[in-house]
Design a protein around this motif. Structure first.
Motif, PDB file in Angstrom:
ATOM      1  N   ARG A  98     -18.564-109.913  17.660  1.00 58.00           N
ATOM      2  CA  ARG A  98     -19.438-109.965  16.481  1.00 58.00           C
ATOM      3  C   ARG A  98     -20.530-111.025  16.621  1.00 58.00           C
ATOM      4  O   ARG A  98     -21.701-110.760  16.339  1.00 58.00           O
ATOM      5  N   THR A 139     -22.091-103.212  14.091  1.00 61.88           N
ATOM      6  CA  THR A 139     -20.669-102.901  14.185  1.00 61.88           C
ATOM      7  C   THR A 139     -20.227-103.170  15.622  1.00 61.88           C
ATOM      8  O   THR A 139     -20.901-102.748  16.569  1.00 61.88           O
ATOM      9  N   ARG A 145     -19.811 -96.517   8.561  1.00 67.52           N
ATOM     10  CA  ARG A 145     -21.086 -96.193   9.207  1.00 67.52           C
ATOM     11  C   ARG A 145     -21.721 -94.888   8.693  1.00 67.52           C
ATOM     12  O   ARG A 145     -22.925 -94.871   8.401  1.00 67.52           O
ATOM     13  N   GLY A 162     -20.342 -96.036  14.780  1.00 65.15           N
ATOM     14  CA  GLY A 162     -20.013 -97.431  14.997  1.00 65.15           C
ATOM     15  C   GLY A 162     -19.755 -97.681  16.468  1.00 65.15           C
ATOM     16  O   GLY A 162     -20.346 -97.028  17.339  1.00 65.15           O
ATOM     17  N   TRP A 179     -23.362-106.787   8.673  1.00 67.07           N
ATOM     18  CA  TRP A 179     -22.126-106.232   9.214  1.00 67.07           C
ATOM     19  C   TRP A 179     -21.713-104.978   8.456  1.00 67.07           C
ATOM     20  O   TRP A 179     -21.648-104.971   7.234  1.00 67.07           O
ATOM     21  N   GLU A 238     -16.613-100.125  10.690  1.00 67.14           N
ATOM     22  CA  GLU A 238     -16.633 -98.890  11.475  1.00 67.14           C
ATOM     23  C   GLU A 238     -16.553 -97.652  10.590  1.00 67.14           C
ATOM     24  O   GLU A 238     -17.347 -96.715  10.731  1.00 67.14           O
TER      25      GLU A 238
END
Length: 318
Positions: free
Chosen positions: A160, A154, A182, A113, A176, A179
């Motif tokens: 974002r 991420t 991932r 991430g 999206w 973290e």
């Protein structure tokens, strides 16, 4: 074509100078896509002859320079290096002062991430993880394939919108990913895409061994339909001898694979067990047929190459 609503041009980030560190298959394609969106590639780094050729083909007239110089020239830097190389690269760039405050640093690793960019964040950079869920060839066709491609995004929450806007500018669909999710996200993609290539290649080899002259032509419609059905219906799309509980057929498969392609037996058995579990869970495989089938799969696990192993008779006896 992307189905996401395009952002108002006034909301888009200012046109950026773009650099690429690592001219593998991914970086030049993303930079070329950003160029189509109005950004300006200004520098690329690459070591191998292949990477230099890719850069020349996809980013003509963009100079090849060392990584630190890429960061000096670019507002947005794509770090498109292998996963295992990324942490050390980020630390090295930060320690040498190559990272500039306010610089957008984007890596394309599926595994990591944004936290892998923490050394650069402490130096003032803006960290983004944008992973295209696509297989790349290193040719211009990759730029076309980005249209509608999902990106695992991420970033810090305040970045974002900027991260998603960049993906949309490349024609992609931002998705999206938290973290901590991932590695799971990346494992899912590897399971579906990377292992698919291995399965298809093995299937083609076996068909050639069976005398099929054009295995690609035979498999194309079959696999296309299977993929479409799976994406539409999930486990309800399961077909074949495992889902039907045809223990004798599965035993014959294992016997033939041991004879002609022993290296594929372990993969066949593992996938057959996984398929049987899912078929049972979803009511596709009748419990009264599952016992014999699972017995065949267990026998196949214990067999060894060069022994009688599992044949149709033993499978039926379960």
């Amino acid at each position: 074509m992307s189905t996401s609503q395009q952002p108002d041009p006034r909301d888009r980030p200012a046109r950026l100078t773009v650099g690429v560190v690592g001219a593998g298959r991914v970086g030049p394609a993303l930079a070329a896509s950003l160029q189509l969106a109005g950004h300006r590639p200004v520098a690329v780094s690459g070591v191998s002859d292949a990477s230099r050729r890719r850069a020349a083909e996809l980013l003509p007239d963009v100079p090849l320079v060392p990584p630190a110089e890429v960061l000096q020239r670019a507002d947005l830097v794509l770090l498109t290096v292998p996963d295992d190389t990324l942490p050390g690269l980020v630390e090295g760039l930060a320690e040498t002062g190559a990272v500039r405050p306010g610089q957008l640093l984007v890596h394309t690793s599926g595994r990591y991430g944004a936290k892998v960019l923490d050394p650069a964040l402490r130096a003032g950079a803006l960290p983004l993880a944008l992973h295209p869920a696509m297989t790349f060839t290193g040719t211009p066709v990759d730029v076309q394939r980005l249209a509608g491609c999902s990106f695992g995004v991420t970033a810090p929450e305040e970045l974002r919108m900027a991260a998603e806007a960049l993906v949309i500018e490349m024609g992609g669909e931002p998705e999206w990913i938290a973290e901590e999710r991932r590695p799971l996200y990346h494992a899912a993609l590897a399971l579906g895409a990377n292992h698919l290539v291995t399965l298809v290649a093995q299937s083609m080899e076996l068909l050639r061994e069976a005398g099929v002259t054009a295995p690609d032509r035979m498999l194309g419609p079959l696999l296309g339909a299977a993929l479409d059905n799976a994406l539409r219906s999930g486990d309800a799309a399961l077909t074949g001898p495992v889902a039907r509980g045809d223990a004798g057929t599965v035993a014959a498969h294992v016997s033939e694979l041991r004879k002609y392609s022993p290296q594929t037996v372990a993969g066949y058995l593992a996938m057959a067990r996984a398929t049987a579990d899912r078929a049972l869970a979803h009511g596709l495989l009748k419990p009264e047929l599952a016992e014999d089938l699972l017995g065949v799969l267990a026998d196949g696990t214990h067999g060894t190459d060069g022994t009688p192993g599992t044949d149709g008779t033993e499978g039926d006896a379960g």
